[in-house]
Design a protein around this motif. Sequence first.
Motif, PDB file in Angstrom:
ATOM      1  N   GLY A  38       1.184  -1.547   0.263  1.00 36.48           N
ATOM      2  CA  GLY A  38      -0.153   0.224  -0.196  1.00 36.48           C
ATOM      3  C   GLY A  38       0.868   1.084  -0.256  1.00 36.48           C
ATOM      4  O   GLY A  38       0.702   2.131  -0.479  1.00 36.48           O
ATOM      5  N   TYR A  39       2.372   1.291  -0.673  1.00 33.39           N
ATOM      6  CA  TYR A  39       2.796   2.283   0.282  1.00 33.39           C
ATOM      7  C   TYR A  39       2.946   2.826  -2.100  1.00 33.39           C
ATOM      8  O   TYR A  39       4.602   2.855  -1.883  1.00 33.39           O
ATOM      9  N   LEU A  40       1.821   3.917  -1.843  1.00 32.50           N
ATOM     10  CA  LEU A  40       1.955   3.813  -3.482  1.00 32.50           C
ATOM     11  C   LEU A  40       2.753   5.456  -3.427  1.00 32.50           C
ATOM     12  O   LEU A  40       3.810   5.333  -4.459  1.00 32.50           O
ATOM     13  N   THR A  41       2.964   6.407  -2.533  1.00 29.20           N
ATOM     14  CA  THR A  41       3.330   7.232  -2.794  1.00 29.20           C
ATOM     15  C   THR A  41       4.723   7.198  -2.596  1.00 29.20           C
ATOM     16  O   THR A  41       5.806   7.826  -2.896  1.00 29.20           O
ATOM     17  N   LEU A  42       5.369   5.819  -2.055  1.00 33.49           N
ATOM     18  CA  LEU A  42       6.791   5.732  -2.028  1.00 33.49           C
ATOM     19  C   LEU A  42       7.343   5.116  -3.781  1.00 33.49           C
ATOM     20  O   LEU A  42       8.045   5.401  -4.023  1.00 33.49           O
ATOM     21  N   ILE A  43       6.514   4.473  -4.065  1.00 34.78           N
ATOM     22  CA  ILE A  43       6.907   3.857  -5.751  1.00 34.78           C
ATOM     23  C   ILE A  43       6.833   4.826  -6.067  1.00 34.78           C
ATOM     24  O   ILE A  43       7.413   5.251  -7.008  1.00 34.78           O
ATOM     25  N   GLN A  44       5.847   6.760  -6.138  1.00 32.20           N
ATOM     26  CA  GLN A  44       6.289   7.476  -7.064  1.00 32.20           C
ATOM     27  C   GLN A  44       7.282   8.587  -6.612  1.00 32.20           C
ATOM     28  O   GLN A  44       7.709   8.411  -7.841  1.00 32.20           O
ATOM     29  N   CYS A  45       7.791   8.031  -5.744  1.00 28.67           N
ATOM     30  CA  CYS A  45       8.712   8.787  -5.246  1.00 28.67           C
ATOM     31  C   CYS A  45      10.454   8.376  -5.335  1.00 28.67           C
ATOM     32  O   CYS A  45      11.153   8.540  -6.089  1.00 28.67           O
ATOM     33  N   LEU A  46      10.264   7.244  -5.431  1.00 30.07           N
ATOM     34  CA  LEU A  46      11.512   6.816  -5.979  1.00 30.07           C
ATOM     35  C   LEU A  46      11.831   6.811  -7.780  1.00 30.07           C
ATOM     36  O   LEU A  46      12.658   6.675  -7.860  1.00 30.07           O
ATOM     37  N   THR A  47      10.065   6.168  -8.292  1.00 27.98           N
ATOM     38  CA  THR A  47      10.084   6.857  -9.545  1.00 27.98           C
ATOM     39  C   THR A  47      11.046   7.739 -10.353  1.00 27.98           C
ATOM     40  O   THR A  47      11.621   8.083 -10.960  1.00 27.98           O
ATOM     41  N   ILE A 234      10.228   0.526 -15.016  1.00 31.17           N
ATOM     42  CA  ILE A 234       9.108   0.602 -15.998  1.00 31.17           C
ATOM     43  C   ILE A 234       8.809   1.966 -15.643  1.00 31.17           C
ATOM     44  O   ILE A 234       8.100   2.502 -16.553  1.00 31.17           O
ATOM     45  N   GLY A 235       8.283   1.796 -14.934  1.00 31.89           N
ATOM     46  CA  GLY A 235       7.482   3.715 -14.721  1.00 31.89           C
ATOM     47  C   GLY A 235       8.366   4.492 -15.021  1.00 31.89           C
ATOM     48  O   GLY A 235       7.834   5.536 -16.317  1.00 31.89           O
ATOM     49  N   CYS A 236       9.892   4.879 -14.744  1.00 28.75           N
ATOM     50  CA  CYS A 236      10.642   6.219 -15.911  1.00 28.75           C
ATOM     51  C   CYS A 236      10.485   5.565 -17.581  1.00 28.75           C
ATOM     52  O   CYS A 236      10.845   6.663 -17.668  1.00 28.75           O
ATOM     53  N   ALA A 237      10.727   3.993 -17.356  1.00 29.73           N
ATOM     54  CA  ALA A 237      10.610   4.624 -19.165  1.00 29.73           C
ATOM     55  C   ALA A 237       9.868   4.732 -19.904  1.00 29.73           C
ATOM     56  O   ALA A 237       9.679   5.067 -20.785  1.00 29.73           O
ATOM     57  N   MET A 238       8.406   4.225 -19.045  1.00 27.92           N
ATOM     58  CA  MET A 238       7.016   4.537 -19.460  1.00 27.92           C
ATOM     59  C   MET A 238       6.210   5.557 -19.383  1.00 27.92           C
ATOM     60  O   MET A 238       5.976   6.755 -20.519  1.00 27.92           O
ATOM     61  N   ASN A 239       6.818   6.891 -18.144  1.00 26.51           N
ATOM     62  CA  ASN A 239       6.969   8.287 -17.921  1.00 26.51           C
ATOM     63  C   ASN A 239       7.850   8.549 -19.759  1.00 26.51           C
ATOM     64  O   ASN A 239       7.250   9.734 -19.934  1.00 26.51           O
ATOM     65  N   PHE A 240       9.013   8.350 -19.502  1.00 23.32           N
ATOM     66  CA  PHE A 240      10.032   9.168 -21.073  1.00 23.32           C
ATOM     67  C   PHE A 240       8.489   8.633 -22.248  1.00 23.32           C
ATOM     68  O   PHE A 240       9.025   9.795 -23.744  1.00 23.32           O
ATOM     69  N   THR A 241       8.734   7.251 -22.404  1.00 23.12           N
ATOM     70  CA  THR A 241       7.946   6.894 -24.019  1.00 23.12           C
ATOM     71  C   THR A 241       6.289   8.085 -24.496  1.00 23.12           C
ATOM     72  O   THR A 241       5.754   7.923 -25.401  1.00 23.12           O
ATOM     73  N   THR A 242       5.708   7.773 -22.962  1.00 27.47           N
ATOM     74  CA  THR A 242       4.860   9.001 -23.083  1.00 27.47           C
ATOM     75  C   THR A 242       4.808  10.519 -23.573  1.00 27.47           C
ATOM     76  O   THR A 242       3.668  10.964 -24.237  1.00 27.47           O
ATOM     77  N   LEU A 243       6.205  11.190 -22.989  1.00 23.76           N
ATOM     78  CA  LEU A 243       5.809  12.405 -23.293  1.00 23.76           C
ATOM     79  C   LEU A 243       6.791  12.273 -25.264  1.00 23.76           C
ATOM     80  O   LEU A 243       5.973  12.840 -25.502  1.00 23.76           O
ATOM     81  N   HIS A 244       7.952  11.033 -24.510  1.00 24.20           N
ATOM     82  CA  HIS A 244       8.199  10.911 -26.271  1.00 24.20           C
ATOM     83  C   HIS A 244       6.550  10.225 -27.824  1.00 24.20           C
ATOM     84  O   HIS A 244       7.128  11.458 -28.875  1.00 24.20           O
ATOM     85  N   CYS A 245       6.275  10.046 -26.581  1.00 24.21           N
ATOM     86  CA  CYS A 245       4.577   9.767 -28.047  1.00 24.21           C
ATOM     87  C   CYS A 245       4.188  10.186 -28.587  1.00 24.21           C
ATOM     88  O   CYS A 245       3.791  11.092 -29.305  1.00 24.21           O
ATOM     89  N   THR A 246       4.140  11.548 -27.359  1.00 22.10           N
ATOM     90  CA  THR A 246       3.021  12.767 -27.129  1.00 22.10           C
ATOM     91  C   THR A 246       3.826  13.277 -28.544  1.00 22.10           C
ATOM     92  O   THR A 246       3.211  14.379 -29.314  1.00 22.10           O
ATOM     93  N   TYR A 247       5.148  14.215 -28.277  1.00 21.41           N
ATOM     94  CA  TYR A 247       5.941  14.444 -28.719  1.00 21.41           C
ATOM     95  C   TYR A 247       5.747  14.565 -30.627  1.00 21.41           C
ATOM     96  O   TYR A 247       5.542  15.230 -31.266  1.00 21.41           O
ATOM     97  N   ILE A 248       5.976  13.234 -30.973  1.00 21.16           N
ATOM     98  CA  ILE A 248       6.110  12.997 -32.162  1.00 21.16           C
ATOM     99  C   ILE A 248       5.022  12.589 -32.857  1.00 21.16           C
ATOM    100  O   ILE A 248       4.774  12.636 -34.210  1.00 21.16           O
TER     101      ILE A 248
END
Length: 332
Positions: A38-47, A234-248
Motif C-alpha cells: 500500500g505504499y503508493l507514494t513511495l513508488i512515485q517518489c522513487l520513480t 518501468i515507470g521511468c521508461a513509461m514516463n519517457f515514452t509517454t512524453l516521446h510518443c506525444t511529442y512525435i
Amino acid sequence: MDVLRTRWLGISVAVAHGVFSGSLNILLKFLITNYHFGYLTLIQCLTSSTAALTLAILRRTGKINIPPYTFQLCKDFAPVCILSTLQSTLTLWSLRGLSLPMYVVFKRCLPLFTLSIGVCVLRNGIPSLGVVMAVLITTGGAALAGAGDLTGDPFGYVTGVLAVIIHASYLVLIQKTSLESEFGPLTAQYAIACTASPVLFICAIISLDAVHMWTYEGWKDPHVTCIFILCIFIGCAMNFTTLHCTYINSAVTTSFVGVVKSIATITVGMLAFNDVAPTKLFIGGVIVNTVGSITYCVVKYFETKKKALTRIWKAKAKMADFPESRIARNRS
C-alpha cells in the motif's frame, strides 16, 4: 527517406509506450492485490528520483545533451509537472479500488477526453471526421464493457474518472508544450523529475509511507522486491515514452496506444485476478473497442500518407520556382 524514418520512429515509440504502460499496470496490481502493498507514494517518489538522478548523471558524463536544471526550466514545465504528479497519484489510487479490467475500461475513455480538451486548448485541434468516429466507437465499447461490472469500490470509480480527466489534460498539455517550447522529451522528463522528486519525498514522509515501509512483511519475499524494483524502472521508461510518443505523434495517438495495449492487460487481469468475470457485455465492449482502435489506426495511416504526399508536392513545386529551374526550362 526522412518521412519514412519519422513514421517508423513514431510507431516504435508508440509500441514501446504500450508495452511499458501495460506491464506497469499489471505489476502494480500484483503488488497491491496479491501482496497487499500500500505504499503508493513511495513508488512515485522513487520513480521520480531514479529518473532525475539517472538523467543528471548522464548529462554530467556527456552521454545526453540536455540543459542543466534551473528555475526557468522548472517554470517552463511546472504545469506539466503538476498534472503528471496528479495523474500518477490518481492512477495508483484507482488501481487500488478497481479491478484491473474495470480500470482498463476507464482508461479506454481517455481518447474522448483527450480529443475534447485538445479541441479547446490546441491550435488546429479540430480533428477529422474519421478520428471523431473512431473515438466515439472506442468510448461506446468502453461504456458497454463497463455496464457489466458496477460492483467496485465507489472511491475507485471516483478516482478512475478523475485519473482519466487529468491524464487527458496532461497529454494535451505535453503536446502544447512541444509546439511552444524548444526543448525535447528528454529535457521535459528531466525537468518534471527534478521538480516532482522533493515534493513526492515530502508526501512520502507526511503519508508515513517512508516510515511504515520498514515494517512491511512482504520484503521477506524476493518476488516482492523484484516486482517493486521493476515497477520503478518501468515507470521511468513509461514516463519517457509517454512524453516521446506525444511529442512525435499527438496526444490523441498516445491515448489510443493505451486502448490498443488494454487487450493484453484485460486478458492478464482476468487470468491473474479473480475480481471480475468475463460477461457477454464485457466481451462485446472489448470487441467494439477493438474496432474503434483499428478504425483510428486506418484513419491515421491515410492521413499521414496524405500529409507526406502534400509535403513532397510542395517541395517539388518550390524547386520548380527556382531561377535555375526556369533557365533550364527556357533552354529546353
